[in-house]
Structures are given as structure tokens and as C-alpha cells.
Design a protein around this motif. Structure first.
Motif, PDB file in Angstrom:
ATOM      1  N   ALA A 125       0.928  -1.315   0.181  1.00 33.52           N
ATOM      2  CA  ALA A 125       0.188  -0.257  -0.080  1.00 33.52           C
ATOM      3  C   ALA A 125       0.930   1.455   0.057  1.00 33.52           C
ATOM      4  CB  ALA A 125      -0.987  -0.095   1.186  1.00 33.52           C
ATOM      5  N   LEU A 126       0.452   2.282  -0.715  1.00 35.70           N
ATOM      6  CA  LEU A 126       1.349   3.328  -0.911  1.00 35.70           C
ATOM      7  C   LEU A 126       0.691   4.598  -0.146  1.00 35.70           C
ATOM      8  CD1 LEU A 126       2.362   3.190  -4.671  1.00 35.70           C
ATOM      9  CD2 LEU A 126       3.684   2.528  -2.644  1.00 35.70           C
ATOM     10  N   PRO A 180       2.483   7.310   5.058  1.00 33.55           N
ATOM     11  CA  PRO A 180       3.757   7.889   5.007  1.00 33.55           C
ATOM     12  C   PRO A 180       5.044   7.000   4.439  1.00 33.55           C
ATOM     13  CG  PRO A 180       2.537   8.621   6.766  1.00 33.55           C
ATOM     14  CD  PRO A 180       1.816   7.411   6.140  1.00 33.55           C
ATOM     15  N   LEU A 181       5.919   7.685   3.888  1.00 32.13           N
ATOM     16  CA  LEU A 181       7.019   6.753   3.365  1.00 32.13           C
ATOM     17  C   LEU A 181       7.725   5.934   4.497  1.00 32.13           C
ATOM     18  CD1 LEU A 181       8.332   5.913   0.919  1.00 32.13           C
ATOM     19  CD2 LEU A 181       9.924   7.681   1.077  1.00 32.13           C
ATOM     20  N   ASP A 182       7.983   6.921   5.611  1.00 31.62           N
ATOM     21  CA  ASP A 182       8.841   6.371   6.611  1.00 31.62           C
ATOM     22  C   ASP A 182       7.856   5.411   7.520  1.00 31.62           C
ATOM     23  OD1 ASP A 182       6.785   8.048   7.869  1.00 31.62           O
ATOM     24  OD2 ASP A 182       8.019   9.291   9.535  1.00 31.62           O
ATOM     25  N   GLU A 183       6.360   5.409   7.477  1.00 31.40           N
ATOM     26  CA  GLU A 183       5.783   4.455   8.027  1.00 31.40           C
ATOM     27  C   GLU A 183       5.919   3.003   7.121  1.00 31.40           C
ATOM     28  OE1 GLU A 183       1.105   3.216   8.609  1.00 31.40           O
ATOM     29  OE2 GLU A 183       1.721   5.238   8.867  1.00 31.40           O
ATOM     30  N   ILE A 184       5.944   3.129   5.901  1.00 30.98           N
ATOM     31  CA  ILE A 184       6.284   2.034   4.960  1.00 30.98           C
ATOM     32  C   ILE A 184       7.627   1.500   5.277  1.00 30.98           C
ATOM     33  CG2 ILE A 184       6.568   1.157   2.619  1.00 30.98           C
ATOM     34  CD1 ILE A 184       4.432   3.418   1.796  1.00 30.98           C
ATOM     35  N   GLY A 189       2.562   9.881  -7.168  1.00 33.13           N
ATOM     36  CA  GLY A 189       1.216  10.186  -6.874  1.00 33.13           C
ATOM     37  C   GLY A 189       0.202   9.387  -7.836  1.00 33.13           C
ATOM     38  N   GLY A 190      -0.755   9.167  -7.464  1.00 32.90           N
ATOM     39  CA  GLY A 190      -1.821   8.397  -8.144  1.00 32.90           C
ATOM     40  C   GLY A 190      -1.988   6.903  -8.273  1.00 32.90           C
ATOM     41  N   TYR A 191      -0.963   6.323  -7.411  1.00 31.85           N
ATOM     42  CA  TYR A 191      -1.008   4.911  -7.372  1.00 31.85           C
ATOM     43  C   TYR A 191      -1.462   4.573  -5.793  1.00 31.85           C
ATOM     44  CZ  TYR A 191       1.827   5.378 -11.607  1.00 31.85           C
ATOM     45  OH  TYR A 191       2.401   5.495 -12.820  1.00 31.85           O
ATOM     46  N   ARG A 192      -2.377   3.672  -5.749  1.00 30.67           N
ATOM     47  CA  ARG A 192      -2.738   3.209  -4.531  1.00 30.67           C
ATOM     48  C   ARG A 192      -1.826   2.188  -3.872  1.00 30.67           C
ATOM     49  NH1 ARG A 192      -8.661   1.938  -3.251  1.00 30.67           N
ATOM     50  NH2 ARG A 192      -7.538   1.786  -1.237  1.00 30.67           N
ATOM     51  N   HIS A 193      -1.152   1.166  -4.784  1.00 37.89           N
ATOM     52  CA  HIS A 193      -0.390  -0.091  -4.296  1.00 37.89           C
ATOM     53  C   HIS A 193       0.652   0.002  -5.425  1.00 37.89           C
ATOM     54  CE1 HIS A 193      -4.472  -0.865  -3.048  1.00 37.89           C
ATOM     55  NE2 HIS A 193      -3.895  -1.370  -2.263  1.00 37.89           N
ATOM     56  N   MET A 194       1.759  -0.520  -5.034  1.00 34.92           N
ATOM     57  CA  MET A 194       2.900  -1.327  -5.822  1.00 34.92           C
ATOM     58  C   MET A 194       2.629  -2.926  -5.707  1.00 34.92           C
ATOM     59  SD  MET A 194       7.007  -0.625  -5.983  1.00 34.92           S
ATOM     60  CE  MET A 194       7.495  -1.742  -4.753  1.00 34.92           C
ATOM     61  N   GLU A 195       2.822  -3.270  -6.862  1.00 37.00           N
ATOM     62  CA  GLU A 195       2.533  -4.805  -7.042  1.00 37.00           C
ATOM     63  C   GLU A 195       3.758  -5.399  -7.624  1.00 37.00           C
ATOM     64  OE1 GLU A 195      -0.077  -8.183  -9.472  1.00 37.00           O
ATOM     65  OE2 GLU A 195      -0.412  -6.214  -9.956  1.00 37.00           O
ATOM     66  N   ASN A 196       4.087  -6.475  -6.733  1.00 44.62           N
ATOM     67  CA  ASN A 196       5.313  -7.268  -7.225  1.00 44.62           C
ATOM     68  C   ASN A 196       4.698  -8.517  -8.074  1.00 44.62           C
ATOM     69  OD1 ASN A 196       7.734  -8.394  -7.261  1.00 44.62           O
ATOM     70  ND2 ASN A 196       8.405  -7.586  -5.612  1.00 44.62           N
ATOM     71  N   VAL A 197       4.651  -8.739  -8.877  1.00 44.30           N
ATOM     72  CA  VAL A 197       4.072  -9.875 -10.043  1.00 44.30           C
ATOM     73  C   VAL A 197       5.077 -11.086  -9.624  1.00 44.30           C
ATOM     74  CG1 VAL A 197       3.491 -10.643 -12.130  1.00 44.30           C
ATOM     75  CG2 VAL A 197       2.868  -8.217 -11.478  1.00 44.30           C
ATOM     76  N   GLY A 198       4.312 -12.162  -9.575  1.00 44.21           N
ATOM     77  CA  GLY A 198       5.138 -13.502  -9.455  1.00 44.21           C
ATOM     78  C   GLY A 198       5.866 -13.938  -8.194  1.00 44.21           C
ATOM     79  N   GLY A 199       6.205 -13.214  -7.418  1.00 41.03           N
ATOM     80  CA  GLY A 199       6.975 -13.679  -6.428  1.00 41.03           C
ATOM     81  C   GLY A 199       6.384 -14.319  -5.319  1.00 41.03           C
ATOM     82  N   ALA A 200       4.872 -14.189  -5.157  1.00 39.95           N
ATOM     83  CA  ALA A 200       4.106 -14.747  -4.130  1.00 39.95           C
ATOM     84  C   ALA A 200       3.606 -16.129  -4.418  1.00 39.95           C
ATOM     85  CB  ALA A 200       2.848 -14.047  -4.030  1.00 39.95           C
TER      86      ALA A 200
END
Length: 347
Positions: free
Chosen positions: A155-156, A159-163, A282-293
Motif C-alpha cells: 500500500a502506498l 507515509p514513506l517513513d511508515e512504509i 502520486g496516483g498509485y494506491r499500490h505497488m504490485e510485485n508480480v510473480g514472487g508470491a
């Protein structure tokens, strides 16, 4: 409800753009390029209409070999590098109440079943929906089999420091160490290094699959210069230590990467830099990492970033010939050179 063919690229792409479940893989040119380079025929694009309103689209790919008729959406991911596809519901579905959603899905499912029956009956049919689209009950009631697949999302919104603080302590230590070594990230249009790493991975005899051509990637990057990105991570001596192709369309997606290239944790640092870029864009709610899971060997690495685990579902149906073909693929052809020749399109 009626099913009709859509012969207008703009109509199709606009529908995909406006739908919550539409992905770059669904875009018209992406599928046409996939058809050209995988040997799977992109069937005339289906749309489901309610009156004059287009409420769903369904991309299907077909291949026939040795009297086996296969319908897939998408073509095998190891040949097309498309992990999911499936049908797309329109924006009215996205905002509807649950009762209305179920009514619309039933009608769309009925129409699609009619279209499947009108085609040469497939011996094997497989549809893999996008992550988060889990209502496949219509197919379950019709006797389809279901397979679970997984993907990782970060989830994006926080805040960045929380991530950052959510990462494993071991990962944070590694990232701090690499950050001091003068690594730099560059976005590029040169696919040479990227393709050489992909070619090395897919030429592994253990994988024994048809090689993905360089021309396939070149055409995709030309068609979608704003939605496809290619990033290289360089060390302080100018050597490439990480490679990542992205899709920057609705979600910021880590689409294809290279195996570990050096002893340093370059891939970890590359992912962290791209996460920051996605956050700041901005504008992205998520970053997806395809395949690894779905790869046990990658789970430990990917999970250090504290992603959430999300389902995507595959429904499939096969007759006796399809079952025999699958058996031949898994027990006879899969461990020999025949795998490239005999039913290499069924996974």
C-alpha cells in the motif's frame, strides 16, 4: 443481453481505461502484439451489451494442435509474460450494489457460455482473472475447476517513513549499507541488458519453454512508452547490479526483473528506489510485485518488504482429450525436448 464483436480499438481501450479491473494487459495493442509473438490467435474481441451499453469485454486466445482446441485468457504466462487477463466488467459494475453485481455477472456468464459453445468446443479452457476479482461462483456452479494464485501488494497510502518501518530489520540494514555505496537508478529505453537477463532465465533447460523474442519486448515498449518503464541500477563503478521492467498504469507494477546479479543486495535496493518513485509520483494506491508470491524460492525475499497477500483466481474446464493432453504434457513431454513440440501451450 447480447454478445457482439468490437472492431474499434478506441472503444475497447476506453472501456478498459474506465474499468477498475482493466489492466495494461487488456489493452488492444498489447493483445495484438501478444498474438503476433506467441502463436496464439487473438479471437475477435467479444463485448457483452445491455441494449446499446457495453458492460463487459472478454479477450480470448486460441490455439489448435494435434486436434486439441485450447482457449486461454491469457496465453501461457511463460510464453506471453502475462500473469492474468480474463473478462473486464464496466465502471457501472464497480459502483453497483452487491445484488446488482451478481445479476450482471450472471447475465455476462450466460452470454459467455453461449459464445464458448458456438466456437469449436474447446478441449481445454482457462481464464485467469485480475487480482481482487474473486467472484467466480458462476463458473464453479458450472463445474469449472479453480486454482488459487497469489500476488504481493504494498500500500502506498501511508507515509514513506511508515512504509520503511514496516520492512524487516534485516532488510533495512541491507538497504542502509547499499545506500552508502553510491548506487544510482536510471530509467532507460535500451532493452539490451534487460533482454539478455530474460533470455538467460528462459533458456534454462529445466524450464524447457519456447524462447520469448526480443522483438516482442521491443514492440511492447514502443507501443506503451508512458506505461512501460525499464530501470537499471548501477554501482559506483558503473556496473549493472539490478534490472526491472515496470507497468505504470493504474497500479505501479514490478512486472519483470532479473535474478540476483551480484553479491550485494541490488535487487532489494532497486525495489526500494522504485517504491519511493511510485510513492512520489502520486496516483498509485499500490505497488504490485508480480510473480514472487507464487514462487517459494522468492517468498522470503519479497516478504521482507511486508506486502499484503492478494488472491487472483483461475477457472478452467477440460474434456477427456484435454485431460489426456495435460497428462502427456506433465508426465511425458515436460522432462524432454518434446515439451517444446507437444502441447507446450498448456501449463
Amino acid at each position: 443481453m447480447t454478445t457482439g464483436l468490437i472492431d474499434d480499438r478506441e472503444t475497447w481501450d476506453t472501456f478498459v481505461d474506465e474499468s477498475a479491473s482493466g489492466r495494461l494487459f487488456h489493452k488492444w495493442d498489447f493483445m495484438k502484439i501478444t498474438e503476433k509473438h506467441t502463436g496464439f490467435r487473438f479471437l475477435p474481441p467479444y463485448g457483452v451489451f445491455k441494449g446499446n451499453e457495453l458492460i463487459a469485454v472478454m479477450p480470448l486466445f486460441q490455439k489448435q494442435l494435434h486436434r486439441v482446441n485450447v482457449l486461454l485468457s491469457p496465453p501461457p504466462p511463460l510464453q506471453s509474460v502475462v500473469p492474468y487477463l480474463g473478462f473486464v466488467m464496466g465502471r457501472r459494475y464497480d459502483t453497483a450494489k452487491q445484488s446488482k453485481k451478481e445479476s450482471m455477472l450472471k447475465l455476462v456468464g450466460d452470454d459467455l457460455e453461449s459464445e464458448f459453445a458456438a466456437l469449436a468446443p474447446p478441449n481445454y479452457l482457462s481464464i485467469t482473472q485480475v487480482p481482487g476479482f474473486i467472484d467466480v461462483r458462476r463458473f464453479l456452479r458450472e463445474g469449472y475447476q479453480t486454482r488459487l494464485h497469489f500476488t504481493y501488494l504494498i500500500a502506498l497510502d501511508p507515509p514513506l517513513d511508515e512504509i520503511w518501518n514496516s520492512f524487516s530489520s534485516n532488510l533495512r540494514t541491507k538497504l542502509r549499507k547499499v545506500e552508502k555505496n553510491g548506487y544510482r537508478l536510471e530509467k532507460s529505453t535500451d532493452i539490451s541488458i534487460f533482454y539478455s537477463t530474460v533470455a538467460e532465465r528462459f533458456s534454462d533447460p529445466e524450464m524447457s519453454i519456447p524462447m520469448i523474442s526480443r522483438a516482442y519486448f521491443e514492440e511492447l515498449f514502443r507501443a506503451y512508452p508512458d506505461e512501460l518503464g525499464l530501470y537499471y541500477l548501477y554501482d559506483d563503478e558503473g556496473a549493472v547490479t539490478g534490472v526491472q521492467a515496470t507497468q505504470e498504469y493504474k497500479a505501479f507494477t514490478l512486472w519483470m526483473g532479473a535474478p540476483k546479479m551480484t553479491a550485494m543486495p541490488g535487487n532489494e535496493f532497486l525495489q526500494w528506489l522504485l517504491l519511493q518513485q511510485a510513492k512520489h509520483a502520486g496516483g498509485y494506491r499500490h505497488m504490485e510485485n508480480v510473480g514472487g508470491a507464487n514462487n517459494e524460492n522468492l517468498n522470503l525475499f519479497k516478504s521482507k518488504f511486508n506486502p499484503s497477500l492478494t488472491l487472483f483466481l483461475e477457472v478452467s474446464q477440460e474434456d477427456f482429450i484435454g485431460r489426456v493432453a495435460r497428462w502427456a504434457y506433465s508426465t511425458i513431454a515436460s522432462k524432454s525436448p518434446m515439451k517444446r513440440k507437444v502441447l507446450s501451450y498448456i501449463e
